[in-house]
Design an enzyme around this catalytic site. Structure first.
Site, PDB file in Angstrom:
ATOM      1  N   GLU A  98      -5.711   4.415   5.932  1.00 28.58           N
ATOM      2  CA  GLU A  98      -4.879   4.167   4.694  1.00 28.58           C
ATOM      3  C   GLU A  98      -5.333   5.101   3.666  1.00 28.58           C
ATOM      4  O   GLU A  98      -4.279   5.411   2.605  1.00 28.58           O
ATOM      5  CB  GLU A  98      -5.417   2.382   4.103  1.00 28.58           C
ATOM      6  CG  GLU A  98      -5.203   2.047   2.772  1.00 28.58           C
ATOM      7  CD  GLU A  98      -5.881   1.567   2.041  1.00 28.58           C
ATOM      8  OE1 GLU A  98      -6.801   1.654   1.377  1.00 28.58           O
ATOM      9  OE2 GLU A  98      -5.875  -0.048   2.056  1.00 28.58           O
TER      10      GLU A  98
ATOM     11  N   SER B 148     -10.651   0.046   2.626  1.00 31.52           N
ATOM     12  CA  SER B 148     -10.117  -0.767   3.844  1.00 31.52           C
ATOM     13  C   SER B 148      -9.914   1.263   4.122  1.00 31.52           C
ATOM     14  O   SER B 148      -9.599   1.491   3.549  1.00 31.52           O
ATOM     15  CB  SER B 148      -8.756  -1.032   3.778  1.00 31.52           C
ATOM     16  OG  SER B 148      -9.031  -1.936   3.429  1.00 31.52           O
TER      17      SER B 148
ATOM     18  N   ARG C 296       0.617  -1.226  -0.010  1.00 26.04           N
ATOM     19  CA  ARG C 296      -0.043  -0.302  -0.402  1.00 26.04           C
ATOM     20  C   ARG C 296       1.228   0.932   0.134  1.00 26.04           C
ATOM     21  O   ARG C 296       0.614   2.197   0.528  1.00 26.04           O
ATOM     22  CB  ARG C 296      -0.529   0.342   1.029  1.00 26.04           C
ATOM     23  CG  ARG C 296      -1.917  -0.790   1.023  1.00 26.04           C
ATOM     24  CD  ARG C 296      -3.053  -0.742   0.133  1.00 26.04           C
ATOM     25  NE  ARG C 296      -3.679  -1.580   0.036  1.00 26.04           N
ATOM     26  CZ  ARG C 296      -4.241  -3.182  -0.361  1.00 26.04           C
ATOM     27  NH1 ARG C 296      -3.099  -3.263  -0.763  1.00 26.04           N
ATOM     28  NH2 ARG C 296      -5.116  -3.840  -0.133  1.00 26.04           N
TER      29      ARG C 296
HETATM   30  N1  EPU Z   1     -11.847 -10.276   9.462  1.00 25.68           N
HETATM   31  C1  EPU Z   1     -12.288 -10.482  10.722  1.00 25.68           C
HETATM   32  N2  EPU Z   1     -13.109  -9.112  11.115  1.00 25.68           N
HETATM   33  C2  EPU Z   1     -14.140  -8.674   9.859  1.00 25.68           C
HETATM   34  C3  EPU Z   1     -12.873  -8.887   8.334  1.00 25.68           C
HETATM   35  C4  EPU Z   1     -12.355  -9.789   8.539  1.00 25.68           C
HETATM   36  O1  EPU Z   1     -11.845 -10.504  12.245  1.00 25.68           O
HETATM   37  O2  EPU Z   1     -14.741  -8.194  10.765  1.00 25.68           O
HETATM   38  C5  EPU Z   1     -10.473 -11.209   9.552  1.00 25.68           C
HETATM   39  C6  EPU Z   1     -10.596 -12.672   8.606  1.00 25.68           C
HETATM   40  O3  EPU Z   1     -11.043 -13.398   9.148  1.00 25.68           O
HETATM   41  C7  EPU Z   1      -9.249 -12.576   8.155  1.00 25.68           C
HETATM   42  C8  EPU Z   1      -8.344 -11.402   8.335  1.00 25.68           C
HETATM   43  O4  EPU Z   1      -9.661 -10.958   9.306  1.00 25.68           O
HETATM   44  O5  EPU Z   1      -8.746 -13.777   8.787  1.00 25.68           O
HETATM   45  C9  EPU Z   1      -8.058 -10.543   6.724  1.00 25.68           C
HETATM   46  O6  EPU Z   1      -9.863 -10.439   7.033  1.00 25.68           O
HETATM   47  P1  EPU Z   1      -9.866 -10.360   5.066  1.00 25.68           P
HETATM   48  O7  EPU Z   1      -9.501 -11.343   4.215  1.00 25.68           O
HETATM   49  O8  EPU Z   1     -11.164 -10.150   4.640  1.00 25.68           O
HETATM   50  O9  EPU Z   1      -8.746  -8.998   4.192  1.00 25.68           O
HETATM   51  P2  EPU Z   1      -8.072  -8.105   5.176  1.00 25.68           P
HETATM   52  O10 EPU Z   1      -6.865  -8.386   5.798  1.00 25.68           O
HETATM   53  O11 EPU Z   1      -9.362  -7.256   6.080  1.00 25.68           O
HETATM   54  C10 EPU Z   1      -6.890  -7.561   3.003  1.00 25.68           C
HETATM   55  C11 EPU Z   1      -7.387  -5.509   2.193  1.00 25.68           C
HETATM   56  C12 EPU Z   1      -8.103  -5.206   1.068  1.00 25.68           C
HETATM   57  C13 EPU Z   1      -8.498  -6.500   0.052  1.00 25.68           C
HETATM   58  C14 EPU Z   1      -8.674  -7.898   0.925  1.00 25.68           C
HETATM   59  C15 EPU Z   1      -8.511  -8.998  -0.076  1.00 25.68           C
HETATM   60  C16 EPU Z   1      -5.730  -4.238   3.121  1.00 25.68           C
HETATM   61  C17 EPU Z   1      -5.783  -2.448   4.041  1.00 25.68           C
HETATM   62  N3  EPU Z   1      -7.088  -4.956   2.658  1.00 25.68           N
HETATM   63  O12 EPU Z   1      -7.762  -6.856   3.629  1.00 25.68           O
HETATM   64  O13 EPU Z   1      -8.181  -4.149   0.617  1.00 25.68           O
HETATM   65  O14 EPU Z   1      -9.424  -6.750  -0.866  1.00 25.68           O
HETATM   66  O15 EPU Z   1      -7.405  -7.500   2.217  1.00 25.68           O
HETATM   67  O16 EPU Z   1      -7.348  -9.173   0.186  1.00 25.68           O
HETATM   68  O17 EPU Z   1      -4.828  -5.130   2.588  1.00 25.68           O
HETATM   69  C18 EPU Z   1      -8.413  -2.027   0.609  1.00 25.68           C
HETATM   70  O18 EPU Z   1      -7.241  -1.823   0.333  1.00 25.68           O
HETATM   71  O19 EPU Z   1      -9.494  -1.029   0.065  1.00 25.68           O
HETATM   72  C19 EPU Z   1      -8.647  -3.041   0.535  1.00 25.68           C
HETATM   73  C20 EPU Z   1     -10.313  -3.890   0.675  1.00 25.68           C
END
Ligand code: EPU
Length: 338
Positions: A334, A238, A163
């Site tokens: 972000e 995010s 990012r």
């Molecule tokens: N989780 C929770 N609670 C929630 C959502 C997620 O506990 O409400 C846990 C999930 O179970 C999982 C972990 O958090 O173990 C990660 O969740 P997820 O796979 O949804 O990904 P993220 O890390 O929350 C990142 C990116 C997203 C991207 C997703 C999928 C960043 C800041 N965000 O989110 O990007 O779509 O991975 O690759 O790196 C964005 O940048 O705007 C964005 C949406």
């Protein structure tokens, strides 16, 4: 070409009200240079906006806001197995992903449905489902805002990281990106190991061969099930980056919270899921005034009831304070805050 005192509410995906002193949508390099030269002569700051999907506007902008319109796709070179394609900064990102796949140029499928424009994609090195756009960028073209001079930076010079890029660091607010050259594969290859994607494919398409088209369909389905469409519920994706901590801090956290999700980070650090930290603090689905945390993804803040930029930030501050108090982990926003 130029309009004065324009409300930016239709031009940012959080639907925040803020006025631009001057607003311009140049369709050519000449129009862009003319607008920049006018800004110089009136000593106005310049803000390139894209689709406004990564900005929190907390007040009026006293300068020139630019929305580039160039959306041309130009095949520059085709070699065995790869193509080099130049794409205008103004093209909607998802349309480009769809068109690249339609042309048999593979690589961007995992990045489907990310809001924003092609020109914004290198700035924060957009990423999703195990892929970052930096893997497919050959070079980035643009113009320095102060001089109007053109630049062409190769991938290494852009200093891409999680990012992050040169455009958020040394060149922050100093350039406008006019086009991006992508290097894509003409040989189908898929990246489907990200847990949420793998689970979806196993559940819905277990017996089908994995193709780029199938991966893109799966990415769209997973995103639609978890992430709110900014046209229906204003948001900037995010709101925080996933924080990276030292291995020592991670071990201490894991002892206390054995289920804590974690990924390899940069320079030996461990990346944590901000969504999980926020969720543990009980914020998922909760509101502070008109600003809310999305009920399916705790990392996404939504403007449910006509919040102002300040009210969105008040919610973000309250969340970050709770995460810091409970986990001693500092969350960084972000999107860009104005
Ligand atoms: N989780 C929770 N609670 C929630 C959502 C997620 O506990 O409400 C846990 C999930 O179970 C999982 C972990 O958090 O173990 C990660 O969740 P997820 O796979 O949804 O990904 P993220 O890390 O929350 C990142 C990116 C997203 C991207 C997703 C999928 C960043 C800041 N965000 O989110 O990007 O779509 O991975 O690759 O790196 C964005 O940048 O705007 C964005 C949406």
């Amino acid at each position: 070409m130029l309009r004065e005192l324009v409300d930016l509410q239709p031009y940012n995906t959080l639907a925040l009200h803020a006025r631009a002193a001057v607003f311009c949508e140049p369709v050519s390099q000449e129009e862009l240079l003319a607008a920049l030269s006018l800004a110089r002569s009136r000593q106005l700051p310049v803000l390139p906006l894209g689709e406004g999907s990564n900005i929190v506007l907390t007040r009026d902008y006293p300068g020139l806001v630019l929305r580039l319109r160039d959306n041309r796709i130009q095949l520059l070179r085709e070699q065995t197995g790869t193509v080099l394609v130049r794409v205008g900064a103004g093209l909607n990102w998802h349309q480009w992903v769809q068109q690249s796949l339609d042309n048999g140029w593979y690589g961007l499928e995992n990045l489907a449905l990310i809001p924003g424009t092609v020109g914004a994609s290198p700035v924060q090195n957009i990423g999703a489902y195990g892929v970052e756009v930096a893997q497919f960028i050959d070079s980035v073209q643009g113009v320095y805002l102060d001089s109007g001079e053109a630049f062409d930076l190769d991938n290494k010079a852009c200093r891409f990281a999680y990012r992050d890029s040169l455009f958020k660091q040394a060149l922050a607010h100093k350039t406008v990106i006019t086009s991006v050259v992508f290097r894509l594969s003409t040989v189908p290859a898929v990246h489907a190991s990200y847990a949420a994607l793998r689970d979806y494919l196993a559940e819905h398409h277990a017996d089908e061969p994995l193709t780029p088209t199938l991966v893109m369909e799966a990415v769209c389905a997973v995103r639609r099930s978890r992430l709110p469409d900014p046209h229906l519920l204003p948001n900037v994706g995010s709101f925080f980056k996933n924080p990276q901590v030292s291995p020592e801090q991670f071990v201490a956290l894991q002892q206390q919270y054995p289920a804590i999700p974690h990924y390899p980070g940069e320079q030996g650090r461990v990346k944590l899921a901000a969504a999980w930290l926020i969720d543990q603090c009980g914020w998922k689905g909760r509101c502070l005034g008109p600003a809310c945390v999305h009920e399916h993804q705790a990392l996404v803040l939504v403007n449910r009831h006509g919040a102002s930029g300040e009210e969105m930030l008040a919610l973000a501050d309250a969340i970050a304070a709770d995460v810091l108090a409970r986990f001693a982990v500092r969350l960084e926003p972000e999107p860009w805050i104005w």
